[in-house]
Design an enzyme around this catalytic site. Structure first.
Site, PDB file in Angstrom:
ATOM      1  N   GLU A 183      35.918  25.810  65.161  1.00  0.00           N
ATOM      2  CA  GLU A 183      34.493  25.536  64.986  1.00  0.00           C
ATOM      3  C   GLU A 183      33.899  24.883  66.225  1.00  0.00           C
ATOM      4  O   GLU A 183      32.780  25.203  66.625  1.00  0.00           O
ATOM      5  CB  GLU A 183      34.265  24.644  63.769  1.00  0.00           C
ATOM      6  CG  GLU A 183      34.473  25.355  62.455  1.00  0.00           C
ATOM      7  CD  GLU A 183      34.111  24.501  61.254  1.00  0.00           C
ATOM      8  OE1 GLU A 183      33.577  23.376  61.420  1.00  0.00           O
ATOM      9  OE2 GLU A 183      34.363  24.958  60.119  1.00  0.00           O
ATOM     10  N   CYS A 196      35.734  20.617  53.495  1.00  0.00           N
ATOM     11  CA  CYS A 196      36.401  19.313  53.434  1.00  0.00           C
ATOM     12  C   CYS A 196      37.191  19.026  54.709  1.00  0.00           C
ATOM     13  O   CYS A 196      37.484  17.861  55.003  1.00  0.00           O
ATOM     14  CB  CYS A 196      37.289  19.222  52.200  1.00  0.00           C
ATOM     15  SG  CYS A 196      38.461  20.575  52.006  1.00  0.00           S
ATOM     16  N   HIS A 197      37.501  20.048  55.488  1.00  0.00           N
ATOM     17  CA  HIS A 197      38.226  19.835  56.742  1.00  0.00           C
ATOM     18  C   HIS A 197      37.376  19.083  57.762  1.00  0.00           C
ATOM     19  O   HIS A 197      37.911  18.526  58.711  1.00  0.00           O
ATOM     20  CB  HIS A 197      38.716  21.169  57.330  1.00  0.00           C
ATOM     21  CG  HIS A 197      37.622  22.126  57.686  1.00  0.00           C
ATOM     22  ND1 HIS A 197      37.029  22.955  56.750  1.00  0.00           N
ATOM     23  CD2 HIS A 197      37.000  22.385  58.864  1.00  0.00           C
ATOM     24  CE1 HIS A 197      36.105  23.685  57.346  1.00  0.00           C
ATOM     25  NE2 HIS A 197      36.064  23.356  58.632  1.00  0.00           N
ATOM     26  N   TYR A 235      35.035   9.545  55.858  1.00  0.00           N
ATOM     27  CA  TYR A 235      34.963   9.383  54.404  1.00  0.00           C
ATOM     28  C   TYR A 235      33.898   8.356  54.052  1.00  0.00           C
ATOM     29  O   TYR A 235      33.165   8.517  53.077  1.00  0.00           O
ATOM     30  CB  TYR A 235      36.320   8.961  53.837  1.00  0.00           C
ATOM     31  CG  TYR A 235      37.341  10.058  53.914  1.00  0.00           C
ATOM     32  CD1 TYR A 235      37.403  11.042  52.934  1.00  0.00           C
ATOM     33  CD2 TYR A 235      38.234  10.130  54.978  1.00  0.00           C
ATOM     34  CE1 TYR A 235      38.341  12.066  53.003  1.00  0.00           C
ATOM     35  CE2 TYR A 235      39.171  11.150  55.061  1.00  0.00           C
ATOM     36  CZ  TYR A 235      39.221  12.112  54.078  1.00  0.00           C
ATOM     37  OH  TYR A 235      40.127  13.126  54.150  1.00  0.00           O
ATOM     38  N   ASN A 282      38.935  19.371  46.279  1.00  0.00           N
ATOM     39  CA  ASN A 282      37.981  20.435  46.542  1.00  0.00           C
ATOM     40  C   ASN A 282      38.644  21.803  46.325  1.00  0.00           C
ATOM     41  O   ASN A 282      39.572  22.161  47.049  1.00  0.00           O
ATOM     42  CB  ASN A 282      37.474  20.313  47.985  1.00  0.00           C
ATOM     43  CG  ASN A 282      36.555  21.441  48.401  1.00  0.00           C
ATOM     44  OD1 ASN A 282      36.063  22.202  47.581  1.00  0.00           O
ATOM     45  ND2 ASN A 282      36.349  21.554  49.702  1.00  0.00           N
TER      46      ASN A 282
END
Length: 175
Positions: A159, A132-133, A101, A124
């Protein structure tokens, strides 16, 4: 939501549960998780229709199959100018990576606004597409996520496997 605007919605089965997609004439506006903190039902006047959301469905299916790392969609999220700035910066986080963050706050030129960035991140309306993950705690911990921490963990793991060339069968992730 804008008066007299037409909103379409459709649902997409995914490895993380049913996703509700919402669009207007300008693009994809929202993605809602079946389970999670901010569940939302179709609003009066919304129309269920697959065609206006076909491209979003296809690209999300490709993402979950490990075949898409960037989205090419018209997006129309609704939020404050600050939220918009945070959300568009999310789109710049590379696939398969994470940032804190604090780093996100630095990237938008407001290094002391970590809490505000966290709040905007939590609002979001287009998770996955505006990823946002990929934002985690400064100590590497997984922090809040609208779809729940197991969903965040799944997305990051998927991912990472794809980004690092770990082959896997897309079929095992289909319902």
């Amino acid at each position: 939501m804008t008066r007299n605007a037409i909103f379409w919605y459709d649902e997409l089965p995914s490895p993380i549960g049913l996703l509700r997609l919402v669009a207007d004439d300008h693009g994809l506006r929202e993605i809602w998780f079946e389970h999670g903190r901010h569940q939302k039902s179709p609003q009066p006047g919304w129309r269920r229709a697959a065609e206006p959301l076909a491209q979003a469905r296809q690209q999300l299916e490709e993402y979950f199959a490990g075949a898409r790392q960037q989205f090419e969609l018209s997006l129309h999220p609704h939020g404050t100018p600050f939220q918009q700035e945070v959300w568009w910066e999310l789109a710049r986080i590379p696939y398969g990576t994470t940032i804190s963050y604090g780093e996100l706050a630095r990237r938008i030129g407001q290094p002391l606004a970590m809490r505000a960035v966290g709040a905007a991140n939590g609002r979001n309306p287009l998770p996955i597409v505006l990823p946002c993950h990929r934002v985690i705690g400064s100590n590497g911990s997984l922090t809040g996520f609208g779809g729940g921490l197991p969903t965040k963990r799944y997305l990051l793991s998927m991912e990472s496997r794809v980004a690092h060339g770990d082959l896997f069968s897309a079929e095992r992730f289909r319902h």
